[in-house]
Motif scaffolding. Structure first.
Motif, mmCIF file in Angstrom:
data_model
loop_
_atom_site.group_PDB
_atom_site.id
_atom_site.type_symbol
_atom_site.label_atom_id
_atom_site.label_comp_id
_atom_site.label_asym_id
_atom_site.label_seq_id
_atom_site.Cartn_x
_atom_site.Cartn_y
_atom_site.Cartn_z
ATOM 1 N N ALA A 189 10.756 5.756 -0.266
ATOM 2 C CA ALA A 189 9.435 5.556 -0.861
ATOM 3 C C ALA A 189 8.520 6.698 -0.452
ATOM 4 O O ALA A 189 8.623 7.238 0.654
ATOM 5 C CB ALA A 189 8.857 4.222 -0.406
ATOM 6 N N ALA A 190 7.619 7.075 -1.335
ATOM 7 C CA ALA A 190 6.699 8.178 -1.048
ATOM 8 C C ALA A 190 5.640 7.783 -0.032
ATOM 9 O O ALA A 190 5.127 8.635 0.705
ATOM 10 C CB ALA A 190 6.032 8.644 -2.344
ATOM 11 N N PHE A 191 5.309 6.487 0.010
ATOM 12 C CA PHE A 191 4.273 6.001 0.917
ATOM 13 C C PHE A 191 4.734 4.708 1.575
ATOM 14 O O PHE A 191 5.599 4.002 1.052
ATOM 15 C CB PHE A 191 2.963 5.731 0.161
ATOM 16 C CG PHE A 191 2.378 6.944 -0.511
ATOM 17 C CD1 PHE A 191 1.574 7.827 0.190
ATOM 18 C CD2 PHE A 191 2.635 7.209 -1.844
ATOM 19 C CE1 PHE A 191 1.028 8.944 -0.419
ATOM 20 C CE2 PHE A 191 2.098 8.318 -2.475
ATOM 21 C CZ PHE A 191 1.294 9.200 -1.757
ATOM 22 N N SER A 192 4.129 4.390 2.704
ATOM 23 C CA SER A 192 4.369 3.095 3.322
ATOM 24 C C SER A 192 3.810 2.015 2.396
ATOM 25 O O SER A 192 2.947 2.297 1.551
ATOM 26 C CB SER A 192 3.670 3.017 4.680
ATOM 27 O OG SER A 192 2.254 3.025 4.514
ATOM 28 N N PRO A 193 4.269 0.753 2.537
ATOM 29 C CA PRO A 193 3.781 -0.300 1.639
ATOM 30 C C PRO A 193 2.258 -0.434 1.628
ATOM 31 O O PRO A 193 1.643 -0.502 0.565
ATOM 32 C CB PRO A 193 4.445 -1.565 2.200
ATOM 33 C CG PRO A 193 5.677 -1.074 2.887
ATOM 34 C CD PRO A 193 5.311 0.264 3.458
ATOM 35 N N ALA A 194 1.642 -0.461 2.804
ATOM 36 C CA ALA A 194 0.194 -0.660 2.862
ATOM 37 C C ALA A 194 -0.568 0.511 2.257
ATOM 38 O O ALA A 194 -1.557 0.322 1.542
ATOM 39 C CB ALA A 194 -0.238 -0.886 4.308
ATOM 40 N N GLU A 195 -0.112 1.729 2.530
ATOM 41 C CA GLU A 195 -0.812 2.885 1.966
ATOM 42 C C GLU A 195 -0.657 2.933 0.455
ATOM 43 O O GLU A 195 -1.613 3.266 -0.272
ATOM 44 C CB GLU A 195 -0.313 4.185 2.583
ATOM 45 C CG GLU A 195 -1.108 5.396 2.111
ATOM 46 C CD GLU A 195 -0.738 6.694 2.809
ATOM 47 O OE1 GLU A 195 -1.155 7.763 2.321
ATOM 48 O OE2 GLU A 195 -0.023 6.635 3.833
ATOM 49 N N ALA A 196 0.521 2.596 -0.045
ATOM 50 C CA ALA A 196 0.716 2.566 -1.494
ATOM 51 C C ALA A 196 -0.189 1.517 -2.129
ATOM 52 O O ALA A 196 -0.807 1.753 -3.174
ATOM 53 C CB ALA A 196 2.177 2.267 -1.817
ATOM 54 N N ILE A 197 -0.278 0.347 -1.505
ATOM 55 C CA ILE A 197 -1.151 -0.716 -2.020
ATOM 56 C C ILE A 197 -2.601 -0.239 -2.052
ATOM 57 O O ILE A 197 -3.321 -0.456 -3.037
ATOM 58 C CB ILE A 197 -0.998 -1.976 -1.153
ATOM 59 C CG1 ILE A 197 0.359 -2.633 -1.417
ATOM 60 C CG2 ILE A 197 -2.136 -2.971 -1.422
ATOM 61 C CD1 ILE A 197 0.734 -3.696 -0.409
ATOM 62 N N ALA A 198 -3.038 0.412 -0.990
ATOM 63 C CA ALA A 198 -4.410 0.904 -0.944
ATOM 64 C C ALA A 198 -4.658 1.961 -2.025
ATOM 65 O O ALA A 198 -5.704 1.947 -2.691
ATOM 66 C CB ALA A 198 -4.709 1.479 0.440
ATOM 67 N N ARG A 199 -3.709 2.856 -2.217
ATOM 68 C CA ARG A 199 -3.891 3.920 -3.211
ATOM 69 C C ARG A 199 -3.919 3.359 -4.634
ATOM 70 O O ARG A 199 -4.679 3.826 -5.477
ATOM 71 C CB ARG A 199 -2.787 4.973 -3.061
ATOM 72 C CG ARG A 199 -2.919 5.797 -1.785
ATOM 73 C CD ARG A 199 -1.925 6.947 -1.714
ATOM 74 N NE ARG A 199 -2.121 7.709 -0.475
ATOM 75 C CZ ARG A 199 -3.038 8.650 -0.301
ATOM 76 N NH1 ARG A 199 -3.846 8.961 -1.316
ATOM 77 N NH2 ARG A 199 -3.156 9.289 0.838
ATOM 78 N N ILE A 200 -3.086 2.379 -4.896
ATOM 79 C CA ILE A 200 -3.099 1.757 -6.231
ATOM 80 C C ILE A 200 -4.405 1.009 -6.449
ATOM 81 O O ILE A 200 -5.045 1.119 -7.500
ATOM 82 C CB ILE A 200 -1.896 0.818 -6.385
ATOM 83 C CG1 ILE A 200 -0.589 1.627 -6.381
ATOM 84 C CG2 ILE A 200 -2.010 0.000 -7.673
ATOM 85 C CD1 ILE A 200 0.657 0.776 -6.267
ATOM 86 N N ALA A 201 -4.817 0.229 -5.440
ATOM 87 C CA ALA A 201 -6.054 -0.559 -5.565
ATOM 88 C C ALA A 201 -7.280 0.332 -5.712
ATOM 89 O O ALA A 201 -8.238 -0.018 -6.414
ATOM 90 C CB ALA A 201 -6.209 -1.467 -4.354
ATOM 91 N N ALA A 202 -7.267 1.490 -5.066
ATOM 92 C CA ALA A 202 -8.423 2.388 -5.107
ATOM 93 C C ALA A 202 -8.706 2.887 -6.521
ATOM 94 O O ALA A 202 -9.861 3.187 -6.864
ATOM 95 C CB ALA A 202 -8.201 3.573 -4.174
#
Length: 216
Positions: free
Chosen positions: A171-184
């Motif tokens: 994965a390009a990002f950790s789960p939490a960071e990916a979630i934050a980037r999508i939500a942003a």
């Protein structure tokens, strides 16, 4: 300071969170744990904010993992996101774990997230043949999943890739960071709140005892 997005997830055997300021990740935590997420989540978030030198009132948006995954873990994170959204007056947005898993990838991707009892959650992204999010037995995967250039990403990527003859990538990002980037970057819909995403029945069996008698 740009808008701050706080993302977190407890849908699997972990407690994870990340804080973004625009495109920059200010702080990130990922703690493996089989239980105890309910007690650990808020302290972990407070530690994350302290590490970044900000406070709760600075958070302008919340992203939360809605599953599929562990029933209790998903409920813990979603309930926390809803509560924080109300208290901070910041929108909370739900992100599926399969979407977070493939975030930042290119080309056709099959997100493969491990589920109990030798099963896997699968969802296709940018694939020639649409693959909707669903739960499958590892030894009974749907036919026709393979296509040129397909990459499997996720906690069950290797097991799935071996069975269908595809490549594997992290994965390009950790789960939490990916979630934050999508939500942003996700559009906020007025009145919409994150809700758990369940694809299987609960592991817990209903009580066998008859319900109590209600007296007038």
């Amino acid at each position: 300071m740009p808008d701050l997005t706080l993302g977190f997830d407890t849908s699997a055997a972990h407690c994870a969170a990340a804080l973004l300021s625009g495109e920059d990740c200010l702080a990130s935590r990922h703690e493996e744990m089989g239980r105890g997420q309910a007690e650990r989540l808020v302290p972990l978030l407070e530690e994350l904010l302290a590490e970044a030198g900000v406070c709760w009132r600075d958070v302008t948006r919340i992203g939360v993992g809605i599953g599929p995954g562990n029933f209790t873990g998903v409920r813990i994170a979603v309930s926390a996101a809803r509560g924080l959204s109300l208290s901070l007056r910041a929108p909370a947005l739900g992100v599926s774990i399969t979407e977070a898993t493939q975030f930042g990838s290119k080309g056709p991707v099959l997100a493969a997230v491990a589920a109990p009892r030798e099963r896997v959650y699968l969802e296709g992204f940018r694939m020639a043949r649409p693959v909707s999010l669903d739960l499958h037995d590892l030894d009974a995967l749907p036919e026709g999943l393979t296509e040129p250039g397909l990459t499997c990403i996720g906690s069950a990527a290797e097991a799935v890739a071996q069975r269908i003859g595809a490549a594997v990538a992290p994965a390009a990002f950790s789960p939490a960071e990916a979630i934050a980037r999508i939500a942003a970057k996700r559009e906020v819909v007025a009145g919409e709140r994150p809700a758990p995403l369940y694809l299987r029945a609960a592991d817990a069996a209903p009580p066998s005892d008859p319900p109590p008698r209600i007296l007038d």
